[in-house]
Design an enzyme around this catalytic site. Structure first.
Site, short mmCIF file in Angstrom:
data_model
loop_
_atom_site.label_atom_id
_atom_site.label_comp_id
_atom_site.label_asym_id
_atom_site.label_seq_id
_atom_site.Cartn_x
_atom_site.Cartn_y
_atom_site.Cartn_z
N GLU A 1 9.83 1.98 0.17
CA GLU A 1 8.67 2.84 -0.13
C GLU A 1 8.27 3.58 1.16
OE1 GLU A 1 5.37 0.22 -0.89
OE2 GLU A 1 4.11 1.77 -1.79
N LYS B 1 4.23 6.31 -8.23
CA LYS B 1 3.77 4.92 -8.39
C LYS B 1 2.54 4.86 -9.29
CE LYS B 1 2.70 1.01 -5.28
NZ LYS B 1 2.58 0.63 -3.85
N CYS C 1 7.11 -0.87 -5.18
CA CYS C 1 6.39 -2.01 -4.65
C CYS C 1 5.52 -2.72 -5.67
CB CYS C 1 5.63 -1.60 -3.39
SG CYS C 1 5.42 -3.02 -2.27
N VAL D 1 3.73 -6.79 1.46
CA VAL D 1 2.93 -7.56 2.42
C VAL D 1 2.53 -8.93 1.86
CG1 VAL D 1 2.08 -5.58 3.72
CG2 VAL D 1 0.80 -6.34 1.74
#
Ligand code: ACM
Length: 267
Positions: A39, A111, A144, A171
């Site tokens: 990404e 997205k 993501c 993350v």
């Protein structure tokens, strides 16, 4: 059989030229038929606000990252998918991915599930995830945090995707363990390309988890990167195996669904 690659990078925030050049070196270091890049691979991730996003965002299909994807797919003779910040008409800003196949940009995905502070920097995509017929099979792009909504992979599988091209900047520590389930429940392959390193802006610090992963249609990890290095991981598989949704002689993943009983799912 195809050879798929997840390209794990460490972009320098805001240095598009350096990020494109490093990505080119990594891609050309391994032969593959499909390369998935992370990404926002060309800009880095942690934008301060919409103004900063706008200053680094680009048009589709004429911006630097999109032209780079087309050129690289031509040089590599492959399908290349990568994420970038998109500036669209009316001041809209999207966290997008583009797919190029042997020199031609074929498709754009925006997205639909924005993560945390992305909501202050991007607009959420308004179009359903879709499948692209490519020279190596039917590919569905997702970005993501889309992974945490099983509807994303399901929509793509129902639309005929054989391979999920999953561009990430992860993350949270969950996705790499979740993708085998996404793949088992849809019998699709997934190429999850993540990044490494940290970004710190205005008191916010994010560490990206690495562990890029290629997952098979029955949930096996076909390849996995480390948490620390820029690297390219590869796996070979037959995308046509994803067309068989029969889990037992009596169970078909799609035909056995009971949408009439799923009430809230459809609101
Ligand atoms: C993410 O969606 N970049 C966590």
């Amino acid at each position: 059989m195809i050879r798929a690659a997840a390209v794990q990078t460490q972009p320098i925030f805001g240095d598009v030229a350096a990020n494109l050049e490093r990505t080119r070196q990594l891609v050309l270091s391994e032969r593959a038929d499909l390369y998935v890049l992370p990404e926002l691979f060309s800009t880095g991730y942690l934008f301060r606000d919409r103004e900063e996003t706008a200053s680094l965002a680009e048009d589709y299909p004429s911006g630097d990252a999109c032209r780079f994807l087309a050129e690289l797919s031509d040089t590599a003779g492959a399908v290349v998918v990568g994420g970038f910040a998109e500036k669209a008409s009316g001041g809209r800003l999207y966290n997008s991915a583009a797919l190029a196949d042997r020199g031609e940009l074929l498709s754009l995905y925006r997205k639909i599930h924005l993560f945390d502070r992305e909501k202050a920097c991007f607009d959420a995509g308004e179009r359903a995830p879709h499948v692209v017929a490519t020279s190596i099979g039917r590919v569905g792009m997702m970005i993501c945090f889309d992974w945490i909504f099983p509807e994303t992979a399901r929509c793509l599988a129902l639309a005929g995707a054989q391979i999920l091209a999953h561009a990430t900047n992860l993350v949270l520590p969950y996705c790499q363990n979740a993708m085998p389930t996404r793949c088992i429940e849809n019998r699709v392959f997934a190429v999850t390309a993540n990044r490494i390193g940290e970004e710190a802006r205005d008191g916010t610090r994010l560490a990206f988890t690495g562990w890029s992963q290629i997952t098979g249609h029955t949930g096996e990890r076909l390849a996995q990167a480390s948490a620390e290095s820029e690297e390219v991981i590869c796996a070979e598989f037959d995308p046509a195996l994803a067309d068989d949704k029969q889990v037992t002689p009596e169970n078909h993943l799609f035909r056995d669904r009971r949408p009439g009983l799923y009430g809230e799912m459809w609101r």
